[in-house]
Motif scaffolding. Sequence first.
Motif, mmCIF file in Angstrom:
data_model
loop_
_atom_site.group_PDB
_atom_site.id
_atom_site.type_symbol
_atom_site.label_atom_id
_atom_site.label_comp_id
_atom_site.label_asym_id
_atom_site.label_seq_id
_atom_site.Cartn_x
_atom_site.Cartn_y
_atom_site.Cartn_z
ATOM 1 N N SER A 148 0.811 -1.220 0.000
ATOM 2 C CA SER A 148 0.000 0.000 0.000
ATOM 3 C C SER A 148 0.842 1.267 0.000
ATOM 4 N N ALA A 149 2.172 1.130 0.218
ATOM 5 C CA ALA A 149 3.058 2.294 0.253
ATOM 6 C C ALA A 149 4.484 1.814 0.063
ATOM 7 N N ALA A 150 5.374 2.774 -0.171
ATOM 8 C CA ALA A 150 6.790 2.460 -0.355
ATOM 9 C C ALA A 150 7.632 3.403 0.493
ATOM 10 N N GLY A 151 8.704 2.849 1.069
ATOM 11 C CA GLY A 151 9.638 3.655 1.848
ATOM 12 C C GLY A 151 11.036 3.523 1.290
ATOM 13 N N LEU A 152 11.625 4.643 0.852
ATOM 14 C CA LEU A 152 12.990 4.666 0.342
ATOM 15 C C LEU A 152 13.877 5.400 1.335
ATOM 16 N N PRO A 188 1.636 5.811 -2.289
ATOM 17 C CA PRO A 188 2.164 6.784 -1.336
ATOM 18 C C PRO A 188 3.592 6.384 -0.952
ATOM 19 N N SER A 189 4.496 7.342 -0.922
ATOM 20 C CA SER A 189 5.904 7.019 -0.708
ATOM 21 C C SER A 189 6.546 7.987 0.275
ATOM 22 N N SER A 190 7.642 7.544 0.855
ATOM 23 C CA SER A 190 8.469 8.400 1.696
ATOM 24 C C SER A 190 9.911 8.254 1.241
#
Length: 321
Positions: A84-88, A125-127
């Motif tokens: 549901s989201a990605a974190g880089l 949605p990403s960070s």
Amino acid sequence: MKPPVASASDQPWPLGPGAAVLTFDVSGPQTKAALFDTDGVMLGLSRTLIPSPTTARDTTEALLAHVEDLTTQFARDFPLVTPSAAGLIGAGIVDDREGIAILSASLRWANVHYKNLAQHRLQLPSSFSNAARAVGEAEFTLGAGRTHNNVVVIKLGTLIAASLFIDGRSHDGGGFAGGLGHTIVNPQGDRCVCGSRGCLQTVASNGALLSRYTDLTGETLATWEEVLAQSRQSNAAAARVWNEALDALALAISHVTAVLAPEAVVISGGLAHAGEEFFAPLRRRLDGLLSFHRRPLLTPALFGRHAGLVGAALRARAAML
């Protein structure tokens, strides 16, 4: 909200249930990636090389294309887990709030809006956060710092950086806070890659122990652990290098203590892997430097080498809020 502490267990609090998220650590030439499912279980941990670009613009495109390829691979390998989201996370000066890579000389980043670019590329949605602060996020929320509100998490390694948590909140100073590795511990010391002299990084990083030992002896060792092993065997040069690293770290931590009064200082990576052989003399040195100050608990991190991905998962879940 931080999870409640059920006991004094020395185990990190598990990530726990929540949205399934993708995580990518792009701090170096290799990308470390994993998928966390809705139970918080890490799946498909991998290390892959980013294609070598020729320009700064190509660096961004190569990285995003690589992340997209890995996302596709996760979809093939784990078809029942829908992220549901990605974190880089990445190295250098990163504005976590805006998701902008402000500067990373080694990776040739300058004012790149990776958060927005990742959201567009992955349609999630990403960070985008600093890698050291992601380690701090994991330790503060789920690990060794979870019982405290004022915590400094120091990540030792090739580079040295810190994460600051004040009154229960992360403080990143727009991306510039936490540069502990570039705290001056000796104004007449060695020249740092940043241009200053005597930065902590020139004394207490993994590479510094090796280079300083070579400067003193003309001999080359492969790892900092070998420097420590030599110091145990009464090698004067190795003992000097080891002790000066501890002196410098204690001095830097005393400065942080005087300014922020942390309840705990959590240390991960690098020299901290030596356990009490590192922590016991560091505590003695710090105690000798402090007077009226609140003495912080000096404690090892609970998460291991994948702490950054856990922190990235926490940031990815927060990006959905």
